[in-house]
Design an enzyme around this catalytic site. Sequence first.
Site, PDB file in Angstrom:
ATOM      1  N   ARG A  51      45.542 137.172  97.809  1.00 48.54           N
ATOM      2  CA  ARG A  51      45.635 137.131  96.347  1.00 48.54           C
ATOM      3  C   ARG A  51      46.494 135.945  95.930  1.00 48.54           C
ATOM      4  O   ARG A  51      46.191 135.236  94.980  1.00 48.54           O
ATOM      5  CB  ARG A  51      46.202 138.440  95.776  1.00 48.54           C
ATOM      6  N   TYR A 103      33.416 130.054  71.629  1.00 49.46           N
ATOM      7  CA  TYR A 103      32.569 130.879  72.490  1.00 49.46           C
ATOM      8  C   TYR A 103      32.845 132.352  72.157  1.00 49.46           C
ATOM      9  O   TYR A 103      34.007 132.758  72.048  1.00 49.46           O
ATOM     10  CB  TYR A 103      32.904 130.570  73.945  1.00 49.46           C
ATOM     11  N   ASP A 175      38.892 124.029  76.145  1.00 53.12           N
ATOM     12  CA  ASP A 175      37.803 124.623  76.923  1.00 53.12           C
ATOM     13  C   ASP A 175      36.764 123.521  77.092  1.00 53.12           C
ATOM     14  O   ASP A 175      36.058 123.162  76.152  1.00 53.12           O
ATOM     15  CB  ASP A 175      37.231 125.834  76.167  1.00 53.12           C
ATOM     16  N   LYS A 200      29.133 127.530  84.649  1.00 51.65           N
ATOM     17  CA  LYS A 200      28.157 126.694  83.968  1.00 51.65           C
ATOM     18  C   LYS A 200      27.961 125.382  84.743  1.00 51.65           C
ATOM     19  O   LYS A 200      27.474 125.409  85.841  1.00 51.65           O
ATOM     20  CB  LYS A 200      28.600 126.464  82.521  1.00 51.65           C
TER      21      LYS A 200
HETATM   22  C1  LIG Z   1      30.626 131.015  79.494  1.00 53.66           C
HETATM   23  C2  LIG Z   1      31.756 130.462  78.725  1.00 53.66           C
HETATM   24  C3  LIG Z   1      33.042 131.040  78.798  1.00 53.66           C
HETATM   25  C4  LIG Z   1      33.328 132.294  79.603  1.00 53.66           C
HETATM   26  O1  LIG Z   1      33.206 132.074  80.967  1.00 53.66           O
HETATM   27  P1  LIG Z   1      32.725 133.199  82.023  1.00 53.66           P
HETATM   28  O2  LIG Z   1      32.670 132.441  83.294  1.00 53.66           O
HETATM   29  O3  LIG Z   1      31.401 133.724  81.544  1.00 53.66           O
HETATM   30  O4  LIG Z   1      33.778 134.258  81.993  1.00 53.66           O
HETATM   31  C5  LIG Z   1      34.054 130.433  78.076  1.00 53.66           C
HETATM   32  N1  LIG Z   1      33.833 129.335  77.316  1.00 53.66           N
HETATM   33  C6  LIG Z   1      32.616 128.769  77.213  1.00 53.66           C
HETATM   34  C7  LIG Z   1      32.435 127.570  76.356  1.00 53.66           C
HETATM   35  C8  LIG Z   1      31.535 129.307  77.916  1.00 53.66           C
HETATM   36  O5  LIG Z   1      30.323 128.748  77.789  1.00 53.66           O
END
Ligand SMILES: *Cc1c(COP(=O)(O)O)cnc(C)c1O
Length: 388
Positions: A51, A103, A175, A200
């Site tokens: 962890r 998001y 982000d 992504k």
């Molecule tokens: C998908 C996404 C998230 C969340 O991420 P997860 O891996 O699904 O928890 C946060 N910000 C953006 C812009 C996203 O496209």
Amino acid sequence: MSKPDLHFNSLTIHGGQKPDPSTGAVMQPIFQTSTFAQAAPGEHQGYEYARSKNPTRSALEKSIASLEAAAHGLAFGSGLAAIDAVLKLLKPGDEVIASNDLYGGTYRLFTSTFKQFGIKFQFVDLGEDGALKGALNSDSKMLWIESPTNPMMNIVDIAAVAKEAKESGLVVVVDNTFASPYLQQPLNLGADIVMHSATKYLAGHSDVVLGLLATNSEVLAGRLAFIQNSSGAICGPMDAFLCLRGIKTLHLRMQRHCENGRALAEYLKEHPEVSAVYWPGFKNHPGHNVASAQMRDFGGMLSFRLKQDTKEEAVRFLRKLRVFTLAESLGGVESLAGHPASMTHASLPPEERAQLGISEGLIRLSVGVEDIRDLIADVSQALDNLKS
Ligand SMILES: *Cc1c(COP(=O)(O)O)cnc(C)c1O
């Protein structure tokens, strides 16, 4: 032997990576273990319990640090787990100022989970002059930015708002999921922390859920590592490996995502069944100049509005697609289509959706890396057959 300073397209492959010292394995081994042998109490090779630290995860953390021009990287079990760790830097009474078209999952985490622990949130249009200044107050402690935003592809001038926020002592978080570090490096624009849903573009193959953070601040990195270990929302070694493997082709994929995104945006703009296309590469997009300055290219995400702006028309279009898959998520090699009003943004009240421009006939595309002729043919047959 240490590596020379490498360019981005080499860092995707070599950044923070070296052959395994015990075997010479060129690829990072998957250390599927929860614990590590100690010769005597406290006498070990840097790893005690998985962890806290795992060598496969450490390799991924070094990789994201190198791609974001950061000193430190941290990996989590999802993008939202990474966001959760960042919010835990705050205490009750502190306020986060955030983009108003976040998001959906981030908005939900902020307003449903952290609100009940006494963290406050203000959502503002960071693209509007003076909006941040108007929102700042003595409780403001963090600025949360997304650019480009989802699904309207709005652009925030990261350097400008980061500068203003830091003058008031806020921690600036970006982000960077939609852009990926190939297109945009927020730490170089003045941000303190960059966050990714590596689910992504970074992992890029729609086969893993994973989150990443990177920072240059020793203090923030130390506090985030403490939160990572004490809350325990880490990613497993297999997922870390998959993400590392995906990152090796990030530059190749992004180049094609951008080419295909541009071609499809230009095709859609001329189509009689389409009334608007949202893609920051167009000269008349309100964020075009800022995007041109802070991004290397314009990416593979775009949204468009059908001329007949209804849910029925959107469903007719989506049902006819044969190469694009109707699905949540984005950033994988395969092209995906989505209906923001009923999918990613269904949890927003209808008035708020309307205000953001998320109408019933709005379609979001994550343009993949297939042959562009097949993508255009697919969208073309679906649009041309709307009447039939
Ligand atoms: C998908 C996404 C998230 C969340 O991420 P997860 O891996 O699904 O928890 C946060 N910000 C953006 C812009 C996203 O496209």
